[in-house]
Design a protein around this motif. Structure first.
Motif, PDB file in Angstrom:
ATOM      1  N   VAL A  99      -3.031   2.114  -4.018  1.00 50.24           N
ATOM      2  CA  VAL A  99      -2.661   3.518  -3.827  1.00 50.24           C
ATOM      3  C   VAL A  99      -3.744   4.327  -3.120  1.00 50.24           C
ATOM      4  O   VAL A  99      -4.923   4.303  -3.512  1.00 50.24           O
ATOM      5  CB  VAL A  99      -2.350   4.182  -5.189  1.00 50.24           C
ATOM      6  CG1 VAL A  99      -1.965   5.645  -4.986  1.00 50.24           C
ATOM      7  CG2 VAL A  99      -1.219   3.439  -5.900  1.00 50.24           C
ATOM      8  N   GLY A 100      -3.321   5.061  -2.095  1.00 50.70           N
ATOM      9  CA  GLY A 100      -4.170   6.047  -1.456  1.00 50.70           C
ATOM     10  C   GLY A 100      -3.813   7.416  -2.000  1.00 50.70           C
ATOM     11  O   GLY A 100      -2.678   7.878  -1.825  1.00 50.70           O
ATOM     12  N   VAL A 101      -4.752   8.050  -2.678  1.00 53.48           N
ATOM     13  CA  VAL A 101      -4.531   9.359  -3.291  1.00 53.48           C
ATOM     14  C   VAL A 101      -5.069  10.423  -2.350  1.00 53.48           C
ATOM     15  O   VAL A 101      -6.282  10.527  -2.142  1.00 53.48           O
ATOM     16  CB  VAL A 101      -5.238   9.462  -4.660  1.00 53.48           C
ATOM     17  CG1 VAL A 101      -4.908  10.796  -5.328  1.00 53.48           C
ATOM     18  CG2 VAL A 101      -4.856   8.299  -5.562  1.00 53.48           C
ATOM     19  N   LEU A 102      -4.181  11.221  -1.788  1.00 58.83           N
ATOM     20  CA  LEU A 102      -4.579  12.260  -0.840  1.00 58.83           C
ATOM     21  C   LEU A 102      -4.306  13.634  -1.429  1.00 58.83           C
ATOM     22  O   LEU A 102      -3.281  13.851  -2.066  1.00 58.83           O
ATOM     23  CB  LEU A 102      -3.812  12.114   0.479  1.00 58.83           C
ATOM     24  CG  LEU A 102      -4.383  11.167   1.538  1.00 58.83           C
ATOM     25  CD1 LEU A 102      -4.634   9.781   0.982  1.00 58.83           C
ATOM     26  CD2 LEU A 102      -3.438  11.094   2.737  1.00 58.83           C
ATOM     27  N   ASP A 103      -5.240  14.553  -1.220  1.00 56.72           N
ATOM     28  CA  ASP A 103      -5.055  15.899  -1.746  1.00 56.72           C
ATOM     29  C   ASP A 103      -5.974  16.855  -0.993  1.00 56.72           C
ATOM     30  O   ASP A 103      -7.032  16.449  -0.495  1.00 56.72           O
ATOM     31  CB  ASP A 103      -5.387  15.935  -3.246  1.00 56.72           C
ATOM     32  CG  ASP A 103      -4.743  17.117  -3.960  1.00 56.72           C
ATOM     33  OD1 ASP A 103      -3.709  16.922  -4.622  1.00 56.72           O
ATOM     34  OD2 ASP A 103      -5.277  18.235  -3.854  1.00 56.72           O
ATOM     35  N   VAL A 154       0.845  -1.193   0.000  1.00 59.07           N
ATOM     36  CA  VAL A 154       0.000   0.000   0.000  1.00 59.07           C
ATOM     37  C   VAL A 154       0.882   1.246   0.000  1.00 59.07           C
ATOM     38  O   VAL A 154       1.810   1.365   0.804  1.00 59.07           O
ATOM     39  CB  VAL A 154      -0.937   0.011   1.219  1.00 59.07           C
ATOM     40  CG1 VAL A 154      -1.750   1.303   1.259  1.00 59.07           C
ATOM     41  CG2 VAL A 154      -1.853  -1.205   1.191  1.00 59.07           C
ATOM     42  N   ALA A 155       0.570   2.160  -0.906  1.00 58.45           N
ATOM     43  CA  ALA A 155       1.302   3.423  -0.998  1.00 58.45           C
ATOM     44  C   ALA A 155       0.347   4.587  -0.801  1.00 58.45           C
ATOM     45  O   ALA A 155      -0.774   4.573  -1.323  1.00 58.45           O
ATOM     46  CB  ALA A 155       1.983   3.552  -2.365  1.00 58.45           C
ATOM     47  N   ILE A 156       0.786   5.584  -0.070  1.00 60.69           N
ATOM     48  CA  ILE A 156       0.047   6.837   0.052  1.00 60.69           C
ATOM     49  C   ILE A 156       0.848   7.925  -0.638  1.00 60.69           C
ATOM     50  O   ILE A 156       2.066   8.028  -0.456  1.00 60.69           O
ATOM     51  CB  ILE A 156      -0.199   7.211   1.531  1.00 60.69           C
ATOM     52  CG1 ILE A 156      -1.392   6.428   2.081  1.00 60.69           C
ATOM     53  CG2 ILE A 156      -0.447   8.719   1.687  1.00 60.69           C
ATOM     54  CD1 ILE A 156      -1.743   6.767   3.521  1.00 60.69           C
ATOM     55  N   VAL A 157       0.156   8.736  -1.430  1.00 55.96           N
ATOM     56  CA  VAL A 157       0.775   9.888  -2.089  1.00 55.96           C
ATOM     57  C   VAL A 157      -0.009  11.126  -1.688  1.00 55.96           C
ATOM     58  O   VAL A 157      -1.195  11.250  -1.997  1.00 55.96           O
ATOM     59  CB  VAL A 157       0.758   9.744  -3.621  1.00 55.96           C
ATOM     60  CG1 VAL A 157       1.431  10.952  -4.278  1.00 55.96           C
ATOM     61  CG2 VAL A 157       1.453   8.452  -4.058  1.00 55.96           C
TER      62      VAL A 157
END
Length: 249
Positions: free
Chosen positions: A31-35, A7-10
């Motif tokens: 993928v965890g897409v954070l913004d 699991v990757a968070i960006v």
């Protein structure tokens, strides 16, 4: 769920360089897409899912510790424990040094430096428990050599570089690597906005400044980021890995 994929968070994954990094990582990761822009984050996550990847999104202000905790918890709940963190969230701008207000200075530090600190701190427990982790911070050439009218930005990104090296030293024996990528220029919405505002030279002039003779792409930086997040990069830590066409050597 593909348990073979980590699991990757960006953070900052909703646009620009962060988006490119999400696209590259999604080939081998969940993928965890954070913004800050939750709609943009969900758009990227939706496109990744449409392409066959596992992805979730969350809106987050990285300068808010409780918001970081909530968004990371959401990713853990939906995808699993974290193995990879890329901190791409950041703000940039141009102000003559004597005109930088205290509020502006503190905002740059809060997002670019403290936001990176909070994100790394939130990711480390999962990595320490599993004795494996990859951290890649996105700094800037401005943090290496300074930049005109960017005293606040340069200071915050220089801090990111120093902090990343410290994390690398403290966690190397726990199977965790920490490296930083300091872009000089990349063809992103942020760069184009700065060019339109005449804060930085246009593409033609920029190409003359860069030894490689052109502005880089988000994909070129994202490809190196993906490598640093892989098993193959297990002996690379504490490094400033410049993808800049020779602009800073």
């Amino acid at each position: 769920m593909d348990e073979s994929k980590r699991v990757a968070i960006v953070t900052g994954g909703g646009s620009g360089l962060g988006r490119s990094i999400c696209e590259h990582l999604a080939r081998d990761h969940r993928v965890g897409v954070l913004d800050l822009d939750g709609d943009a984050a969900e758009q990227v996550a939706g496109e990744l899912r449409s392409a066959g990847a596992e992805a979730v999104s969350a809106a987050v202000d990285v300068s808010d510790q409780s918001a970081i905790a909530d968004s990371f918890a959401k990713v853990r709940a939906e995808l699993g424990p974290l193995g990879v963190l890329v901190t791409s969230a950041g703000i940039g701008g141009f102000t003559p040094f004597e005109k930088i207000t205290l509020a502006e200075w503190e905002r740059y530090l809060a997002v670019n430096l403290t936001g990176t600190f909070l994100s790394v701190q939130a990711a480390l427990p999962d990595m320490v428990e599993r004795r494996w982790g990859r951290i890649v911070t996105i700094s800037s050439a401005a943090g290496q050599v300074g930049a005109l009218r960017q005293g606040h930005y340069s200071a915050s990104k220089g801090g990111v570089i120093a902090m990343t090296k410290t994390v690398a030293l403290e966690y190397a024996r726990k199977g965790i690597t920490a490296n930083t990528l300091p872009p000089f220029t990349a063809d992103t919405p942020m760069l184009r906005a700065a060019q339109e505002a005449k804060h930085v030279p246009g593409a033609e002039m920029m190409s003359r400044i860069i030894p490689a003779g052109r502005v880089g792409t988000g994909d070129e930086i994202a490809a190196v980021c993906a490598f640093l997040c892989s098993d193959a990069a297990s002996y690379i830590t504490g490094q400033v890995v410049a993808v800049n066409g020779g602009a800073v050597v």
